[in-house]
Scaffold this motif. Structure first.
Motif, mmCIF file in Angstrom:
data_model
loop_
_atom_site.group_PDB
_atom_site.id
_atom_site.type_symbol
_atom_site.label_atom_id
_atom_site.label_comp_id
_atom_site.label_asym_id
_atom_site.label_seq_id
_atom_site.Cartn_x
_atom_site.Cartn_y
_atom_site.Cartn_z
ATOM 1 N N LEU A 55 0.846 -1.185 0.000
ATOM 2 C CA LEU A 55 0.000 0.000 0.000
ATOM 3 C C LEU A 55 0.883 1.236 0.000
ATOM 4 N N THR A 56 0.531 2.221 -0.798
ATOM 5 C CA THR A 56 1.304 3.458 -0.785
ATOM 6 C C THR A 56 1.068 4.188 0.534
ATOM 7 N N ALA A 57 2.132 4.785 1.052
ATOM 8 C CA ALA A 57 2.042 5.439 2.359
ATOM 9 C C ALA A 57 2.803 6.760 2.389
ATOM 10 N N SER A 58 3.010 7.365 1.234
ATOM 11 C CA SER A 58 3.703 8.652 1.196
ATOM 12 C C SER A 58 2.715 9.795 1.400
ATOM 13 N N GLU A 59 3.202 10.904 1.909
ATOM 14 C CA GLU A 59 2.348 12.066 2.140
ATOM 15 C C GLU A 59 1.924 12.718 0.832
ATOM 16 N N GLN A 60 2.810 12.699 -0.154
ATOM 17 C CA GLN A 60 2.538 13.337 -1.441
ATOM 18 C C GLN A 60 3.068 12.434 -2.551
ATOM 19 N N PRO A 61 2.293 11.427 -2.966
ATOM 20 C CA PRO A 61 2.796 10.498 -3.988
ATOM 21 C C PRO A 61 3.039 11.192 -5.323
ATOM 22 N N ASP A 84 -2.576 9.145 2.197
ATOM 23 C CA ASP A 84 -3.293 9.001 3.469
ATOM 24 C C ASP A 84 -2.694 7.806 4.207
ATOM 25 N N LYS A 85 -1.635 8.082 4.965
ATOM 26 C CA LYS A 85 -0.928 7.003 5.642
ATOM 27 C C LYS A 85 -1.814 6.320 6.676
ATOM 28 N N GLU A 86 -2.670 7.077 7.353
ATOM 29 C CA GLU A 86 -3.564 6.469 8.336
ATOM 30 C C GLU A 86 -4.504 5.456 7.674
ATOM 31 N N LEU A 87 -5.009 5.802 6.495
ATOM 32 C CA LEU A 87 -5.859 4.864 5.760
ATOM 33 C C LEU A 87 -5.061 3.634 5.349
ATOM 34 N N ALA A 88 -3.835 3.847 4.890
ATOM 35 C CA ALA A 88 -2.992 2.714 4.484
ATOM 36 C C ALA A 88 -2.759 1.764 5.658
ATOM 37 N N ILE A 89 -2.501 2.326 6.845
ATOM 38 C CA ILE A 89 -2.270 1.497 8.030
ATOM 39 C C ILE A 89 -3.548 0.745 8.415
ATOM 40 N N TYR A 90 -4.678 1.433 8.330
ATOM 41 C CA TYR A 90 -5.941 0.780 8.678
ATOM 42 C C TYR A 90 -6.268 -0.338 7.686
ATOM 43 N N ALA A 91 -6.066 -0.064 6.389
ATOM 44 C CA ALA A 91 -6.289 -1.106 5.386
ATOM 45 C C ALA A 91 -5.356 -2.291 5.622
ATOM 46 N N GLN A 92 -4.129 -2.003 5.986
ATOM 47 C CA GLN A 92 -3.165 -3.057 6.307
ATOM 48 C C GLN A 92 -3.689 -3.931 7.449
ATOM 49 N N SER A 93 -4.286 -3.310 8.461
ATOM 50 C CA SER A 93 -4.804 -4.064 9.602
ATOM 51 C C SER A 93 -6.008 -4.923 9.200
ATOM 52 N N ALA A 101 -1.068 -10.576 4.445
ATOM 53 C CA ALA A 101 0.003 -9.660 4.827
ATOM 54 C C ALA A 101 0.193 -8.578 3.773
ATOM 55 N N ALA A 102 0.349 -7.342 4.216
ATOM 56 C CA ALA A 102 0.600 -6.224 3.300
ATOM 57 C C ALA A 102 1.651 -5.315 3.913
ATOM 58 N N GLU A 103 2.494 -4.746 3.055
ATOM 59 C CA GLU A 103 3.536 -3.830 3.505
ATOM 60 C C GLU A 103 3.190 -2.407 3.084
ATOM 61 N N LEU A 104 3.716 -1.432 3.843
ATOM 62 C CA LEU A 104 3.573 -0.032 3.473
ATOM 63 C C LEU A 104 4.777 0.386 2.645
ATOM 64 N N TYR A 148 -12.670 -8.280 -0.538
ATOM 65 C CA TYR A 148 -13.618 -8.618 0.526
ATOM 66 C C TYR A 148 -13.071 -8.222 1.899
ATOM 67 N N ALA A 149 -11.781 -8.384 2.093
ATOM 68 C CA ALA A 149 -11.163 -8.027 3.369
ATOM 69 C C ALA A 149 -11.264 -6.529 3.653
ATOM 70 N N LEU A 150 -11.416 -5.732 2.607
ATOM 71 C CA LEU A 150 -11.439 -4.274 2.751
ATOM 72 C C LEU A 150 -12.843 -3.695 2.657
ATOM 73 N N ARG A 151 -13.852 -4.542 2.633
ATOM 74 C CA ARG A 151 -15.215 -4.094 2.362
ATOM 75 C C ARG A 151 -15.726 -3.040 3.347
ATOM 76 N N SER A 152 -15.274 -3.101 4.601
ATOM 77 C CA SER A 152 -15.788 -2.172 5.611
ATOM 78 C C SER A 152 -15.309 -0.738 5.393
ATOM 79 N N LEU A 153 -14.315 -0.539 4.546
ATOM 80 C CA LEU A 153 -13.853 0.823 4.271
ATOM 81 C C LEU A 153 -14.952 1.669 3.646
ATOM 82 N N ARG A 154 -15.881 1.049 2.961
ATOM 83 C CA ARG A 154 -17.008 1.793 2.376
ATOM 84 C C ARG A 154 -17.800 2.521 3.445
#
Length: 261
Positions: A55-61, A84-93, A101-104, A148-154
């Motif tokens: 997942l991308t985790a830079s402030e300004q890609p 959005d690093k916070e979103l990336a971390i949450y999606a990772q969780s 497993a996913a890396e930032l 499916y693992a990310l469905r709750s982000l909606r």
């Protein structure tokens, strides 16, 4: 106006389509107008292959121009959204909870499979974007599971997008005539989605007409399964749009899933 965002599979077409605002782009804008503005976008492109999920985790890609032989005007395009690093971390969780497993990645920017369609949908570049890579071992089933693992982000205002092309055989682009698969393959996809036939969709190579001609390799169709999975059990509530053909061989068909949430 619906409170829950749908998921979106869109055909991004040729890089040149970043310079075009046509019927397909307008139809997408019209469809999104029924929903709230996303607080962020999570998008999978077929142009970021990795050995493992990232997942991308830079402030300004940065805006990546991952092509060659096109006009200078195309290389001049920038899409300066924030990450959005916070979103990336949450999606990772969320992925980790499902055993994925996913890396930032704080270095990766946004390739044209991301910015080319998004610049038409959100030209003000005021919505943060996180990109999700495509593992090289991806299959329709594995991409559906990731979605499916990310469905709750909606539920928290994230627009989940799979960016690809409904047909993608570059050997036929701009050739005389229109190959039969350019209409037959999207029609088959549409009919299977209408019938909620997930089993045949996941095994499209064994079931769809002209599957090899429409997709010599899988990567541009796989984001469809990501978007379907991300709609959860609501993927059967859908909207089809963009039946346009561009460049002789690129079907622009797109779908929204989970439209009645």
């Amino acid at each position: 106006m619906s409170k829950t965002l749908p998921t979106f599979y869109l055909s991004h077409g040729s890089p040149l389509d970043a310079l075009v605002f046509g019927r397909s782009e307008q139809e997408r804008l019209d469809a999104l107008a029924a929903y709230p503005t996303p607080r962020a976008i999570l998008i999978m492109s077929p142009h970021w292959f990795t050995s493992s999920l990232k997942l991308t985790a830079s402030e300004q890609p940065e805006t990546i121009h991952d092509f060659y032989g096109f006009p200078d005007e195309l290389f001049a395009i920038q899409y300066p959204v924030k990450g959005d690093k916070e979103l990336a971390i949450y999606a990772q969780s969320l992925l980790s909870f499902e055993g994925l497993a996913a890396e930032l990645d704080s270095e990766r920017g946004l390739d044209h499979g991301v910015w080319a369609p998004l610049r038409h949908l959100y030209p003000n570049t005021d919505i943060p974007v996180v990109a999700l890579s495509m593992p090289r071992t991806s299959t329709p089933k594995s991409l559906y599971k990731i979605g499916y693992a990310l469905r709750s982000l909606r539920e928290i205002g994230v627009l989940i997008v799979g960016s690809g092309s409904t047909t993608h055989n570059l050997r036929d682009v701009r050739q005389p005539g229109q190959p039969a698969y350019v209409t037959a393959f999207p029609e088959w996809l549409k009919s299977r989605i209408e019938r909620h036939d997930l089993a045949k969709l996941l095994d499209y190579r064994a079931n769809a007409p002209y599957a090899q001609a429409a997709h010599p390799t899988d990567e541009h169709l796989l984001p469809l399964y990501f978007a379907m999975g991300a709609a959860g059990d609501q993927w059967t509530d859908f909207q089809h749009m963009n039946d346009e053909i561009r460049h002789s061989a690129i079907a622009m068909d797109s779908w929204m899933f989970g439209i009645n949430a």
